[in-house]
Design a protein around this motif. Structure first.
Motif, PDB file in Angstrom:
ATOM      1  N   ILE A   1      26.034   1.116  87.766  1.00 19.17           N
ATOM      2  CA  ILE A   1      25.520   2.480  87.990  1.00 19.17           C
ATOM      3  C   ILE A   1      26.155   3.384  86.939  1.00 19.17           C
ATOM      4  O   ILE A   1      27.374   3.583  86.922  1.00 19.17           O
TER       5      ILE A   1
ATOM      6  N   GLY B   1      24.772   4.705  82.765  1.00 19.07           N
ATOM      7  CA  GLY B   1      24.425   4.094  81.477  1.00 19.07           C
ATOM      8  C   GLY B   1      24.919   4.917  80.313  1.00 19.07           C
ATOM      9  O   GLY B   1      24.245   5.060  79.302  1.00 19.07           O
ATOM     10  N   GLY B   2      26.124   5.498  80.448  1.00 19.09           N
ATOM     11  CA  GLY B   2      26.776   6.134  79.293  1.00 19.09           C
ATOM     12  C   GLY B   2      27.542   5.063  78.530  1.00 19.09           C
ATOM     13  O   GLY B   2      27.203   3.872  78.627  1.00 19.09           O
TER      14      GLY B   2
ATOM     15  N   GLY C   1      29.131   2.171  81.080  1.00 18.35           N
ATOM     16  CA  GLY C   1      28.179   1.271  81.717  1.00 18.35           C
ATOM     17  C   GLY C   1      27.427   0.443  80.683  1.00 18.35           C
ATOM     18  O   GLY C   1      27.217  -0.765  80.864  1.00 18.35           O
TER      19      GLY C   1
ATOM     20  N   MET D   1      36.538   4.049  66.466  1.00 14.10           N
ATOM     21  CA  MET D   1      35.432   4.227  67.414  1.00 14.10           C
ATOM     22  C   MET D   1      34.624   2.943  67.617  1.00 14.10           C
ATOM     23  O   MET D   1      33.502   2.991  68.134  1.00 14.10           O
TER      24      MET D   1
ATOM     25  N   ALA E   1      30.095   3.162  86.944  1.00 12.89           N
ATOM     26  CA  ALA E   1      30.489   3.648  85.612  1.00 12.89           C
ATOM     27  C   ALA E   1      29.845   5.018  85.431  1.00 12.89           C
ATOM     28  O   ALA E   1      29.126   5.265  84.470  1.00 12.89           O
TER      29      ALA E   1
ATOM     30  N   LEU F   1      25.777  10.042  95.841  1.00 11.21           N
ATOM     31  CA  LEU F   1      26.286   8.660  95.891  1.00 11.21           C
ATOM     32  C   LEU F   1      27.707   8.626  96.453  1.00 11.21           C
ATOM     33  O   LEU F   1      28.020   7.838  97.356  1.00 11.21           O
TER      34      LEU F   1
ATOM     35  N   ALA G   1      38.511   8.310  76.789  1.00 15.82           N
ATOM     36  CA  ALA G   1      37.987   8.169  75.430  1.00 15.82           C
ATOM     37  C   ALA G   1      37.701   6.705  75.099  1.00 15.82           C
ATOM     38  O   ALA G   1      38.184   5.792  75.759  1.00 15.82           O
TER      39      ALA G   1
HETATM   40  C1  LIG Z   1      31.329  16.632  74.898  1.00 16.99           C
HETATM   41  C2  LIG Z   1      32.177  15.391  74.843  1.00 16.99           C
HETATM   42  C3  LIG Z   1      32.570  14.848  73.628  1.00 16.99           C
HETATM   43  C4  LIG Z   1      33.346  13.693  73.578  1.00 16.99           C
HETATM   44  N1  LIG Z   1      33.694  13.168  72.368  1.00 16.99           N
HETATM   45  C5  LIG Z   1      34.404  12.011  72.332  1.00 16.99           C
HETATM   46  C6  LIG Z   1      34.759  11.407  71.080  1.00 16.99           C
HETATM   47  O1  LIG Z   1      34.446  11.918  70.017  1.00 16.99           O
HETATM   48  N2  LIG Z   1      35.453  10.246  71.105  1.00 16.99           N
HETATM   49  C7  LIG Z   1      35.834   9.662  72.267  1.00 16.99           C
HETATM   50  O2  LIG Z   1      36.478   8.611  72.232  1.00 16.99           O
HETATM   51  N3  LIG Z   1      35.525  10.216  73.462  1.00 16.99           N
HETATM   52  C8  LIG Z   1      34.826  11.362  73.515  1.00 16.99           C
HETATM   53  N4  LIG Z   1      34.504  11.912  74.711  1.00 16.99           N
HETATM   54  C9  LIG Z   1      34.944  11.242  75.944  1.00 16.99           C
HETATM   55  C10 LIG Z   1      33.769  10.547  76.624  1.00 16.99           C
HETATM   56  O3  LIG Z   1      33.891  10.928  77.973  1.00 16.99           O
HETATM   57  C11 LIG Z   1      33.781   9.042  76.508  1.00 16.99           C
HETATM   58  O4  LIG Z   1      33.842   8.669  75.148  1.00 16.99           O
HETATM   59  C12 LIG Z   1      32.537   8.375  77.090  1.00 16.99           C
HETATM   60  O5  LIG Z   1      31.379   8.932  76.552  1.00 16.99           O
HETATM   61  C13 LIG Z   1      32.479   8.410  78.604  1.00 16.99           C
HETATM   62  O6  LIG Z   1      31.397   7.578  78.963  1.00 16.99           O
HETATM   63  P1  LIG Z   1      31.051   7.211  80.447  1.00 16.99           P
HETATM   64  O7  LIG Z   1      29.970   6.201  80.386  1.00 16.99           O
HETATM   65  O8  LIG Z   1      32.275   6.824  81.173  1.00 16.99           O
HETATM   66  O9  LIG Z   1      30.534   8.557  81.108  1.00 16.99           O
HETATM   67  P2  LIG Z   1      29.210   9.405  80.805  1.00 16.99           P
HETATM   68  O10 LIG Z   1      28.960   9.562  79.372  1.00 16.99           O
HETATM   69  O11 LIG Z   1      29.328  10.625  81.623  1.00 16.99           O
HETATM   70  O12 LIG Z   1      28.028   8.501  81.364  1.00 16.99           O
HETATM   71  C14 LIG Z   1      27.789   8.326  82.728  1.00 16.99           C
HETATM   72  C15 LIG Z   1      26.305   8.132  82.929  1.00 16.99           C
HETATM   73  O13 LIG Z   1      26.071   7.729  84.277  1.00 16.99           O
HETATM   74  C16 LIG Z   1      25.012   8.486  84.815  1.00 16.99           C
HETATM   75  N5  LIG Z   1      25.166   8.548  86.268  1.00 16.99           N
HETATM   76  C17 LIG Z   1      26.173   9.138  86.964  1.00 16.99           C
HETATM   77  N6  LIG Z   1      25.971   8.988  88.289  1.00 16.99           N
HETATM   78  C18 LIG Z   1      24.811   8.287  88.420  1.00 16.99           C
HETATM   79  C19 LIG Z   1      24.070   7.830  89.538  1.00 16.99           C
HETATM   80  N7  LIG Z   1      24.456   8.056  90.789  1.00 16.99           N
HETATM   81  N8  LIG Z   1      22.918   7.136  89.314  1.00 16.99           N
HETATM   82  C20 LIG Z   1      22.492   6.897  88.059  1.00 16.99           C
HETATM   83  N9  LIG Z   1      23.161   7.314  86.950  1.00 16.99           N
HETATM   84  C21 LIG Z   1      24.303   8.000  87.133  1.00 16.99           C
HETATM   85  C22 LIG Z   1      25.172   9.851  84.139  1.00 16.99           C
HETATM   86  O14 LIG Z   1      24.038  10.638  84.256  1.00 16.99           O
HETATM   87  C23 LIG Z   1      25.491   9.401  82.709  1.00 16.99           C
HETATM   88  O15 LIG Z   1      24.313   9.112  81.995  1.00 16.99           O
HETATM   89  C24 LIG Z   1      33.745  13.083  74.790  1.00 16.99           C
HETATM   90  C25 LIG Z   1      33.361  13.634  76.009  1.00 16.99           C
HETATM   91  C26 LIG Z   1      32.572  14.763  76.038  1.00 16.99           C
HETATM   92  C27 LIG Z   1      32.154  15.316  77.370  1.00 16.99           C
END
Ligand SMILES: Cc1cc2nc3c(=O)[nH]c(=O)nc-3n(C[C@H](O)[C@H](O)[C@H](O)COP(=O)(O)OP(=O)(O)OC[C@H]3O[C@@H](n4cnc5c(N)ncnc54)[C@H](O)[C@@H]3O)c2cc1C
Length: 483
Positions: free
Chosen positions: A7, A9-10, A13, A61, A158, A387, A441
C-alpha cells in the motif's frame, strides 16, 4: 501463486515492489496499491516543476543499495547529462521530476511480462486502501475506497508521511479559496495576481519550494514565511578532513554525553571557521541505532530541546538554491518572521494571518494566498487517514511510544495493540519515524525497501538457498551516507 500487496506507490513502495520482483525466484503476484500522488514518484518526485531540485547530490541517490552508481549511470543515458564530467555529475542536484522519471523507468522495467528470469509480476491498482482484515489463516483482505477487495498473503504499508497537519489552533475545516492546506497540492491553481503578498506558514524545505516557484513567476509582491524559530534550511557544503571523534559504540553514550560531545566538536569546528554540520553528517550512519538505544525520556527530551535545530542542520538544500533564498531575504523579497500563528481569518478574497511574538503581541498579516507548509501531521493517534483509523480500531497497529508513527519491530513487522509482531503486516518508510527517527530520505529508504523484500520472500519461501542477495545493515553502513 503467493500474493504480496504493497500500500503506497511512492519511492518506498515502488522500490519494495521492484526488489521483490528482481529477487523472487518463483511465481509471485505483487499488487502495488497507490492513490493521490503519481505512481513511482510519490509526494517528493511528483512535482512537475523544474526548479524543485533534489536536496541530496546525485552520487547518493541510487535507488538500490547494491548498485551505488545506479542513478549516475541512468543519468548518463539522458542527453542533458551525458557529457558532464564525472565529478560534476556526482555533485549535481537534479530536478526532482527527473528523479521521478528514474523511478518510473525502473518500475516499468519490472512490469514487463513474466519470463523465466523474472517470475514475479507487478500489478498496479490505482485506488485508496481504506481497511485491512486478517483472516484466521493470516491472509489479508484489503478494502479499497470503491468497495472492491484485494487479497494477499502479506501486506506492506509504505504510505509515506501523514498528510499535512492543520495549523495548531485551527480545525480541519478552515477553507478559503486563498488558503492552501497542502504545499504538495495544486496551490498553483489558486495563485493570485503577482503583486499580492503570499504568506507561507513554515520556513522549511516546502517553504523553499513555494518560494522558488513564485520566484520563477517573477513574483512582485512580498513573500512572508513564518515559523516558531524563524530558521531556514542550511546549504550543503564541502566537507573537510576531520578526525573521527565518535567512540566505537556511540549508541551507548546516552543523550547527555552525546550532546556534550557534539557541542564540543561544533565549537571546535566553529573556531576553525568550518561548518558544524559536519558533526551531524558524521553521526548519520549511527543515528538509527542511537535513537533506538535512547530511553523514552531521552527521546522526548531530544524532541523538545534539539529536534528543531537538528532538522535545520540535517535537511540541507543545494548551495545555489540557498543563495537564491538568502539573496531574496537581503533584497526584502522574502521576509522570514518568527512567531506563533494564532489565527486564520477570512478577509474578503484574502486570508488574514494573526501572528503572536514571544511577548504575546499580535500582528496581523494579509495574504492573497496562504500556503500551509508546517509539515506532516506528527500525532499519529489522531490520524485523519481512514486506513489507519480502521487499523487502530481493529487493533492491528498501535502508535509508537512517541506517537510519531506506528510501532514496528526490527524485521519491519507491525506491532499489534497487544504488542505482538504481526505475521502478515509489515511497514517501511516515514511511518517508522518514532521507531528509527532517521527514516525519510532515499539513503535510508533504499536499504529498507531491499531488506523488507528479502524478508518477505524468505517468508513466502521464494528465495532459494544459494541464491543469496542478502544485504545486511552492516554492509549498508559502508555506503556513503554523507550528503
Ligand atoms: C518535497 C520533498 C522533497 C524531498 N526531497 C528529497 C530528496 O531530494 N532526497 C531524498 O533522499 N529525500 C527527499 N525527500 C524525502 C522523501 O520523503 C523520500 O525520499 C521518499 O520520497 C518518501 O517516499 P515514500 O514512498 O515513503 O512516501 P511518499 O512519497 O509519500 O509515497 C507514499 C505514497 O503512498 C500513497 N498512499 C498513502 N496512503 C495510501 C492508501 N491508503 N492507499 C493508497 N495509496 C496510499 C500516497 O498517496 C503516495 O503516493 C523529500 C520529501 C519531500 C516531501
Amino acid at each position: 501463486m503467493k500474493k504480496v500487496a504493497i500500500i503506497g506507490g511512492g519511492f518506498s513502495g515502488t522500490m519494495a515492489a521492484v526488489n521483490l520482483a528482481r529477487l523472487s525466484t518463483g511465481p509471485l503476484c505483487i499488487q502495488l496499491i497507490n492513490d493521490k500522488y503519481p505512481l513511482g514518484r510519490g509526494v517528493a518526485y511528483g512535482t512537475k516543476r523544474e526548479e524543485h531540485l533534489l536536496n541530496v547530490a546525485a552520487r547518493n541517490m541510487s535507488a538500490v543499495p547494491d548498485h551505488a552508481n545506479h542513478f549516475l549511470d541512468w543519468l548518463r543515458t539522458r542527453v542533458d547529462y551525458s557529457d558532464l564530467p564525472d565529478p560534476q555529475l556526482r555533485e549535481t542536484y537534479v530536478p526532482r521530476r527527473i528523479y521521478g522519471d528514474y523511478l518510473r523507468s525502473i518500475l516499468s522495467n519490472y512490469m514487463q511480462p513474466i519470463d523465466s528470469h523474472h517470475p514475479a509480476e507487478i500489478h498496479v491498482i490505482e485506488n485508496e486502501a481504506v481497511d485491512i482484515e486478517l483472516n484466521y489463516d493470516g491472509c489479508a483482505e484489503i478494502t479499497l475506497k470503491d468497495g472492491e477487495t484485494v487479497e494477499a498473503d502479506r501486506v506492506l504499508l509504505a504510505t509515506g508521511n501523514q498528510p499535512p497537519s492543520p495549523v495548531a489552533f485551527s480545525d480541519h475545516s478552515f477553507s478559503h479559496p486563498a488558503y492552501s492546506p497542502d504545499p504538495w497540492g495544486n496551490w498553483m491553481e489558486q495563485i493570485p495576481d503577482s503583486k499580492e503578498d503570499v504568506i507561507v506558514l513554515g520556513t522549511g524545505l516546502s517553504m523553499v519550494d513555494v518560494f522558488l516557484t513564485l520566484s520563477e513567476q517573477e513574483w512582485e509582491g512580498n513573500i512572508i514565511a513564518i515559523s516558531h524559530n524563524g530558521m531556514i534550511p542550511q546549504a550543503h557544503f564541502r566537507g573537510i578532513e576531520y578526525p573521527d571523534f565518535l567512540p566505537p559504540e556511540p549508541e551507548k553514550l546516552g543523550l547527555e554525553k552525546l550532546v556534550e560531545l557534539l557541542e564540543k566538536h561544533c565549537r571546535q569546528l566553529q573556531r576553525i571557521g568550518e561548518n558544524p554540520g559536519i558533526v551531524v553528517d558524521r553521526l548519520r550512519p549511527h543515528t538509527q541505532r542511537i535513537w533506538q538505544q535512547f530511553l523514552v525520556s531521552e527521546k522526548q527530551e531530544f524532541l523538545k530541546r534539539y529536534a528543531a535545530r537538528w532538522n535545520v542542520i540535517r535537511h540541507r538544500i543545494a548551495q545555489p538554491i540557498h543563495q537564491r533564498v538568502t539573496e531574496a531575504i537581503t533584497e526584502g523579497r522574502l521576509r522570514v518572521m518568527r512567531g506563533r500563528i494564532s489565527g486564520l481569518r477570512e478577509q474578503g478574497d484574502k486570508v488574514e494571518v494573526a501572528l503572536q511574538d514571544r511577548s504575546g503581541n499580535e500582528q496581523l498579516l494579509s495574504g492573497g494566498l496562504v500556503v500551509n507548509c508546517t509539515g506532516p501531521n506528527s500525532g499519529f493517534s489522531d490520524t485523519s487517514v481512514p486506513l489507519f483509523q480502521n487499523l487502530l480500531k481493529r487493533g492491528l497497529i498501535r502508535p509508537d511510544e512517541l506517537d510519531m508513527g506506528i510501532d514496528v519491530a526490527a524485521d519491519f513487522a507491525v506491532m499489534n495493540a497487544e504488542g505482538n509482531p504481526s505475521e502478515s503486516l509489515f511497514a517501511i518508510g516515514p511511518l517508522m519515524k518514532g521507531t528509527l527517527w532517521e527514516t525519510t530520505a532515499v539513503p535510508e529508504l533504499r536499504g529498507q525497501a531491499m531488506r523488507v523484500a528479502q524478508l518477505l520472500l524468505d517468508d513466502v519461501a521464494l528465495v532459494t538457498p544459494g541464491h543469496d542477495y542478502r544485504f545486511s545493515v552492516e554492509e549498508e553502513h559502508v555506503i556513503e551516507y554523507y550528503i
